[in-house]
Design a protein around this motif. Structure first.
Motif, PDB file in Angstrom:
ATOM      1  N   ASN A  18       0.844  -1.193   0.000  1.00 28.57           N
ATOM      2  CA  ASN A  18       0.000   0.000   0.000  1.00 28.57           C
ATOM      3  C   ASN A  18       0.881   1.246   0.000  1.00 28.57           C
ATOM      4  O   ASN A  18       2.110   1.157   0.079  1.00 28.57           O
ATOM      5  CB  ASN A  18      -1.002  -0.005   1.164  1.00 28.57           C
ATOM      6  N   ASP A  19       0.257   2.410  -0.096  1.00 26.47           N
ATOM      7  CA  ASP A  19       1.019   3.654  -0.193  1.00 26.47           C
ATOM      8  C   ASP A  19       1.694   4.049   1.119  1.00 26.47           C
ATOM      9  O   ASP A  19       2.458   5.003   1.156  1.00 26.47           O
ATOM     10  CB  ASP A  19       0.157   4.800  -0.747  1.00 26.47           C
ATOM     11  N   ARG A  20       1.461   3.279   2.194  1.00 24.88           N
ATOM     12  CA  ARG A  20       2.157   3.512   3.465  1.00 24.88           C
ATOM     13  C   ARG A  20       3.289   2.516   3.679  1.00 24.88           C
ATOM     14  O   ARG A  20       3.931   2.513   4.717  1.00 24.88           O
ATOM     15  CB  ARG A  20       1.158   3.460   4.630  1.00 24.88           C
ATOM     16  N   GLY A  21       3.508   1.619   2.705  1.00 21.44           N
ATOM     17  CA  GLY A  21       4.626   0.693   2.765  1.00 21.44           C
ATOM     18  C   GLY A  21       4.332  -0.674   3.370  1.00 21.44           C
ATOM     19  O   GLY A  21       5.246  -1.491   3.502  1.00 21.44           O
ATOM     20  N   HIS A  22       3.086  -0.964   3.724  1.00 18.21           N
ATOM     21  CA  HIS A  22       2.750  -2.274   4.281  1.00 18.21           C
ATOM     22  C   HIS A  22       2.680  -3.301   3.154  1.00 18.21           C
ATOM     23  O   HIS A  22       2.111  -3.033   2.092  1.00 18.21           O
ATOM     24  CB  HIS A  22       1.412  -2.228   5.019  1.00 18.21           C
ATOM     25  N   ILE A  23       3.252  -4.480   3.414  1.00 19.32           N
ATOM     26  CA  ILE A  23       3.366  -5.514   2.390  1.00 19.32           C
ATOM     27  C   ILE A  23       2.531  -6.736   2.748  1.00 19.32           C
ATOM     28  O   ILE A  23       2.513  -7.178   3.893  1.00 19.32           O
ATOM     29  CB  ILE A  23       4.844  -5.927   2.218  1.00 19.32           C
ATOM     30  N   VAL A  24       1.853  -7.281   1.737  1.00 16.38           N
ATOM     31  CA  VAL A  24       1.098  -8.518   1.860  1.00 16.38           C
ATOM     32  C   VAL A  24       1.487  -9.402   0.679  1.00 16.38           C
ATOM     33  O   VAL A  24       1.553  -8.929  -0.455  1.00 16.38           O
ATOM     34  CB  VAL A  24      -0.429  -8.258   1.840  1.00 16.38           C
ATOM     35  N   ASN A  25       1.760 -10.663   0.956  1.00 16.28           N
ATOM     36  CA  ASN A  25       2.035 -11.623  -0.106  1.00 16.28           C
ATOM     37  C   ASN A  25       0.749 -12.357  -0.464  1.00 16.28           C
ATOM     38  O   ASN A  25      -0.029 -12.710   0.421  1.00 16.28           O
ATOM     39  CB  ASN A  25       3.091 -12.631   0.350  1.00 16.28           C
ATOM     40  N   VAL A  26       0.546 -12.580  -1.754  1.00 18.76           N
ATOM     41  CA  VAL A  26      -0.626 -13.282  -2.259  1.00 18.76           C
ATOM     42  C   VAL A  26      -0.125 -14.374  -3.190  1.00 18.76           C
ATOM     43  O   VAL A  26       0.849 -14.182  -3.922  1.00 18.76           O
ATOM     44  CB  VAL A  26      -1.564 -12.318  -3.021  1.00 18.76           C
ATOM     45  N   ASP A  27      -0.803 -15.511  -3.155  1.00 17.39           N
ATOM     46  CA  ASP A  27      -0.422 -16.608  -4.048  1.00 17.39           C
ATOM     47  C   ASP A  27      -1.636 -17.482  -4.293  1.00 17.39           C
ATOM     48  O   ASP A  27      -2.673 -17.337  -3.628  1.00 17.39           O
ATOM     49  CB  ASP A  27       0.710 -17.436  -3.425  1.00 17.39           C
ATOM     50  N   ALA A  28      -1.490 -18.382  -5.221  1.00 14.57           N
ATOM     51  CA  ALA A  28      -2.516 -19.391  -5.488  1.00 14.57           C
ATOM     52  C   ALA A  28      -2.088 -20.702  -4.828  1.00 14.57           C
ATOM     53  O   ALA A  28      -0.918 -20.898  -4.521  1.00 14.57           O
ATOM     54  CB  ALA A  28      -2.683 -19.585  -6.988  1.00 14.57           C
ATOM     55  N   ARG A  29      -3.042 -21.562  -4.644  1.00 14.16           N
ATOM     56  CA  ARG A  29      -2.765 -22.886  -4.085  1.00 14.16           C
ATOM     57  C   ARG A  29      -2.022 -23.728  -5.124  1.00 14.16           C
ATOM     58  O   ARG A  29      -2.156 -23.498  -6.334  1.00 14.16           O
ATOM     59  CB  ARG A  29      -4.071 -23.570  -3.702  1.00 14.16           C
ATOM     60  N   PRO A  30      -1.289 -24.735  -4.665  1.00 18.49           N
ATOM     61  CA  PRO A  30      -0.566 -25.591  -5.612  1.00 18.49           C
ATOM     62  C   PRO A  30      -1.472 -26.258  -6.646  1.00 18.49           C
ATOM     63  O   PRO A  30      -1.071 -26.410  -7.808  1.00 18.49           O
ATOM     64  CB  PRO A  30       0.100 -26.639  -4.708  1.00 18.49           C
ATOM     65  N   ASP A  31      -2.700 -26.632  -6.278  1.00 20.91           N
ATOM     66  CA  ASP A  31      -3.592 -27.270  -7.241  1.00 20.91           C
ATOM     67  C   ASP A  31      -4.063 -26.319  -8.337  1.00 20.91           C
ATOM     68  O   ASP A  31      -4.636 -26.742  -9.331  1.00 20.91           O
ATOM     69  CB  ASP A  31      -4.779 -27.944  -6.538  1.00 20.91           C
ATOM     70  N   PHE A  32      -3.773 -25.033  -8.159  1.00 20.68           N
ATOM     71  CA  PHE A  32      -4.090 -24.038  -9.184  1.00 20.68           C
ATOM     72  C   PHE A  32      -2.814 -23.542  -9.872  1.00 20.68           C
ATOM     73  O   PHE A  32      -2.853 -22.634 -10.686  1.00 20.68           O
ATOM     74  CB  PHE A  32      -4.855 -22.867  -8.556  1.00 20.68           C
ATOM     75  N   GLY A  33      -1.678 -24.114  -9.508  1.00 18.35           N
ATOM     76  CA  GLY A  33      -0.419 -23.732 -10.130  1.00 18.35           C
ATOM     77  C   GLY A  33       0.413 -22.755  -9.321  1.00 18.35           C
ATOM     78  O   GLY A  33       1.453 -22.285  -9.769  1.00 18.35           O
ATOM     79  N   GLY A  34      -0.012 -22.467  -8.102  1.00 19.68           N
ATOM     80  CA  GLY A  34       0.744 -21.562  -7.244  1.00 19.68           C
ATOM     81  C   GLY A  34       1.685 -22.308  -6.329  1.00 19.68           C
ATOM     82  O   GLY A  34       1.839 -23.532  -6.403  1.00 19.68           O
ATOM     83  N   ASN A  35       2.337 -21.561  -5.450  1.00 23.56           N
ATOM     84  CA  ASN A  35       3.282 -22.132  -4.496  1.00 23.56           C
ATOM     85  C   ASN A  35       2.829 -21.959  -3.053  1.00 23.56           C
ATOM     86  O   ASN A  35       3.584 -22.244  -2.135  1.00 23.56           O
ATOM     87  CB  ASN A  35       4.668 -21.505  -4.678  1.00 23.56           C
ATOM     88  N   ASP A  36       1.617 -21.466  -2.841  1.00 24.41           N
ATOM     89  CA  ASP A  36       1.039 -21.297  -1.508  1.00 24.41           C
ATOM     90  C   ASP A  36       1.926 -20.436  -0.601  1.00 24.41           C
ATOM     91  O   ASP A  36       2.133 -20.741   0.565  1.00 24.41           O
ATOM     92  CB  ASP A  36       0.766 -22.665  -0.871  1.00 24.41           C
TER      93      ASP A  36
END
Length: 144
Positions: A18-36
């Motif tokens: 966000n514009d205040r510098g807070h970070i969130v990681n987002v990913d998909a589940r492995p069954d959808f091709g992500g790395n969780d």
């Protein structure tokens, strides 16, 4: 309000800031091709409901001088297929409060959050029904 997204790997792991510098990681589940490597975007929506209504309820109860010893919430969402998308149809929220809190004030705080104040819930309102209940010191007070 502004969010920036950067792709972290070759799959679906993103870092959002966000514009205040807070970070969130987002990913998909492995069954959808992500790395969780983080919650999914839809899980973030449910987290938004919990956080928004939690802020509302604590703010309301503090203004009423209620003594909150513990505040927790659980949020579950049921999705429905609409074309290729699967939006939320029903969202269930359970608030668990402990402390020297009057039951009518806890129930009213939840009602005010969902009916008046919570912007996340209001955003979801056209497509999802939000059901909630309040459990105060182990006793169920309100269920909608």
């Amino acid at each position: 309000m502004k969010i920036t997204l950067n792709r972290v790997n070759e799959n679906f792991h993103f870092e959002l800031k966000n514009d205040r510098g807070h970070i969130v990681n987002v990913d998909a589940r492995p069954d959808f091709g992500g790395n969780d490597m983080g919650p999914s975007p839809m899980e973030l929506v449910l987290m938004g409901v919990a956080g928004c209504s939690g802020i509302d309820m604590i703010s309301i109860l503090k203004k009423q001088r209620q003594e909150i010893a513990s505040f927790k919430a659980e949020v579950e969402g049921e999705r429905v297929q609409v074309g290729e998308a699967k939006p939320f149809k029903d969202i269930y929220v359970v608030f668990y409060l402990e402390g020297n809190i009057k039951g009518d004030k806890a129930a009213k705080a939840a009602q005010l959050s969902f009916e008046k104040y919570c912007s996340v819930s209001k955003t979801l309102e056209p497509t999802a029904t939000i059901h909630y209940k309040v459990v105060l010191n182990g006793l169920e007070l309100a269920k909608i």
